[in-house]
Write a protein that holds these residues in place. Sequence first.
Motif, PDB file in Angstrom:
ATOM      1  N   PRO A   1      47.200  34.188  30.472  1.00 44.66           N
ATOM      2  CA  PRO A   1      47.399  35.928  31.434  1.00 44.66           C
ATOM      3  C   PRO A   1      46.701  36.524  30.946  1.00 44.66           C
ATOM      4  N   VAL A   2      46.086  38.115  31.116  1.00 47.72           N
ATOM      5  CA  VAL A   2      45.935  39.444  30.872  1.00 47.72           C
ATOM      6  C   VAL A   2      46.054  40.176  31.915  1.00 47.72           C
ATOM      7  N   ILE A   3      47.125  41.039  32.594  1.00 51.46           N
ATOM      8  CA  ILE A   3      47.530  41.485  33.104  1.00 51.46           C
ATOM      9  C   ILE A   3      47.111  42.861  32.764  1.00 51.46           C
TER      10      ILE A   3
ATOM     11  N   SER B   1      40.552  40.600  30.573  1.00 53.37           N
ATOM     12  CA  SER B   1      41.926  41.043  31.607  1.00 53.37           C
ATOM     13  C   SER B   1      41.653  39.330  32.978  1.00 53.37           C
ATOM     14  N   ASP B   2      42.887  39.103  33.345  1.00 55.80           N
ATOM     15  CA  ASP B   2      42.902  38.309  34.726  1.00 55.80           C
ATOM     16  C   ASP B   2      43.417  38.557  35.591  1.00 55.80           C
ATOM     17  N   VAL B   3      44.181  40.015  35.658  1.00 54.58           N
ATOM     18  CA  VAL B   3      44.710  40.291  36.845  1.00 54.58           C
ATOM     19  C   VAL B   3      44.354  41.917  36.721  1.00 54.58           C
TER      20      VAL B   3
ATOM     21  N   MET C   1      37.552  44.321  41.305  1.00 51.78           N
ATOM     22  CA  MET C   1      37.425  43.918  42.247  1.00 51.78           C
ATOM     23  C   MET C   1      35.723  43.305  41.757  1.00 51.78           C
ATOM     24  N   ALA C   2      34.867  44.217  41.297  1.00 51.69           N
ATOM     25  CA  ALA C   2      33.280  44.024  40.878  1.00 51.69           C
ATOM     26  C   ALA C   2      33.496  42.923  39.963  1.00 51.69           C
ATOM     27  N   SER C   3      34.513  43.260  38.881  1.00 51.82           N
ATOM     28  CA  SER C   3      33.987  42.526  37.465  1.00 51.82           C
ATOM     29  C   SER C   3      34.977  41.035  37.873  1.00 51.82           C
ATOM     30  N   GLY C   4      35.266  40.895  39.068  1.00 45.57           N
ATOM     31  CA  GLY C   4      36.083  39.359  39.152  1.00 45.57           C
ATOM     32  C   GLY C   4      37.540  39.481  39.110  1.00 45.57           C
ATOM     33  N   LEU C   5      38.176  40.201  39.467  1.00 49.39           N
ATOM     34  CA  LEU C   5      39.317  40.548  38.883  1.00 49.39           C
ATOM     35  C   LEU C   5      40.055  41.009  40.470  1.00 49.39           C
ATOM     36  N   PRO C   6      41.370  39.325  40.847  1.00 47.74           N
ATOM     37  CA  PRO C   6      42.137  40.093  41.721  1.00 47.74           C
ATOM     38  C   PRO C   6      43.089  41.247  41.775  1.00 47.74           C
TER      39      PRO C   6
ATOM     40  N   VAL D   1      39.796  31.189  42.666  1.00 51.34           N
ATOM     41  CA  VAL D   1      39.280  31.533  44.173  1.00 51.34           C
ATOM     42  C   VAL D   1      39.225  33.075  44.231  1.00 51.34           C
ATOM     43  N   MET D   2      40.881  33.438  44.150  1.00 52.11           N
ATOM     44  CA  MET D   2      40.838  34.890  44.084  1.00 52.11           C
ATOM     45  C   MET D   2      40.056  35.646  43.450  1.00 52.11           C
ATOM     46  N   SER D   3      39.243  35.096  42.146  1.00 50.15           N
ATOM     47  CA  SER D   3      38.579  35.841  41.521  1.00 50.15           C
ATOM     48  C   SER D   3      37.143  35.923  42.540  1.00 50.15           C
ATOM     49  N   LEU D   4      36.861  34.839  42.424  1.00 58.46           N
ATOM     50  CA  LEU D   4      35.081  34.947  43.441  1.00 58.46           C
ATOM     51  C   LEU D   4      35.341  35.867  44.779  1.00 58.46           C
ATOM     52  N   ASN D   5      37.053  35.946  45.279  1.00 59.00           N
ATOM     53  CA  ASN D   5      36.542  36.315  47.024  1.00 59.00           C
ATOM     54  C   ASN D   5      36.709  38.489  46.358  1.00 59.00           C
ATOM     55  N   SER D   6      37.464  38.544  45.571  1.00 58.08           N
ATOM     56  CA  SER D   6      37.386  39.237  44.695  1.00 58.08           C
ATOM     57  C   SER D   6      36.035  40.663  44.689  1.00 58.08           C
ATOM     58  N   ARG D   7      35.134  39.889  43.754  1.00 61.22           N
ATOM     59  CA  ARG D   7      34.182  40.207  43.729  1.00 61.22           C
ATOM     60  C   ARG D   7      32.812  40.073  44.483  1.00 61.22           C
TER      61      ARG D   7
END
Length: 345
Positions: free
Chosen positions: A174-176, A244-246, A264-269, A313-319
């Motif tokens: 995971p990459v922050i 990245s992931d988060v 968020m648009a890139s799908g990152l929580p 799930v959170m990635s989808l929600n962020s987008r």
Amino acid sequence: LKQKGYDLHVLSSKWIEEPGVTCHEINTRSLNSVVSTLSFNRNVVPVLRRLRPDCIISFERTTFQHIYRAGDGCHREWLNLRGYTDGFMKRMSFSLNPLHRVLLRLEKEIFEGTPVIIANSGMVREQIMRYYCVAEEKIRVIYNGVDLRRFNPGNRDVWREELRVKYSIPEGLPVILFVGSDFRRKGLGVLVSSLPYIDREVRLLVVGRGDTAKYKRLAAKRGVDDRVIFAGPRKDIEKYYAASDVFVLPTVYDPFSNATIEAMASGLPVITTMNNGVAEIIDDGYAGYVLKDLFDPPGLGERISEVIDRLPVMSLNSRRKAQEHPIEETVNRFAELIEDRIDSA
């Protein structure tokens, strides 16, 4: 605005030529920040008198506009927060600093005298009302929009592997991501200090300009220097979201962080603080978390661990949440205010 057919004139000390836009270069004295700010405010006046525009919009601290966009938020609030974080002596020094005195005087004049103020978050609107007794109906909240084409989850298929190879990040780790060029204000110290409290191995990718040596020493002190990568300032920032992931921004003050909504648009929580205007569109546990305590590394580490556990799930929600705020909507709302001003003139 150009696409909507407006005759656009830009008054600026620096400008890159743009077809369809007339630029007027404003001379400023660059002796220091105080002189530069005051000279720009003074020197735009004769140009405005000559042009006699139907609507004057300002993104800078000037006092002759019909519409002012408070993109930098409320300087008085920022000084109060700095005083809280820096201590009593620093807070006292603000009252003696010529730049802060000038900015506060201009801020008061702008907020009290400009007919329409655009705040990029409800947080900023509340601060303007609280400090300067400005009527609520005078302030319009228009969130920063995001380019949903440039920043999208599909970028991962294009650039994720390339960036991870570049920085020797193993696939699956995971990459922050942290993006910001004022490391101290943006909370990089808290983020670095949170790494020992994350329940698995991660990498922290830091994008932006700042005192890297100071934070490398902090990382070494916390025993996580092998987990932190400093990439410097980057223009191809969409590649770093893709790798990245988060996204984490434990900022002390941000009127509305563009980097947060781009992530968020890139799908990152995203994890940020209540002092970031973007927090108003983040529901805890849906697309990320909003931190109430600005200086709680253990708590931040726990939140990061929770987000990693729920990445798909959170990635989808962020987008999905970012899709509610396209840049086109921001432009349209801005144009409506301009048309209202012209119609009422």
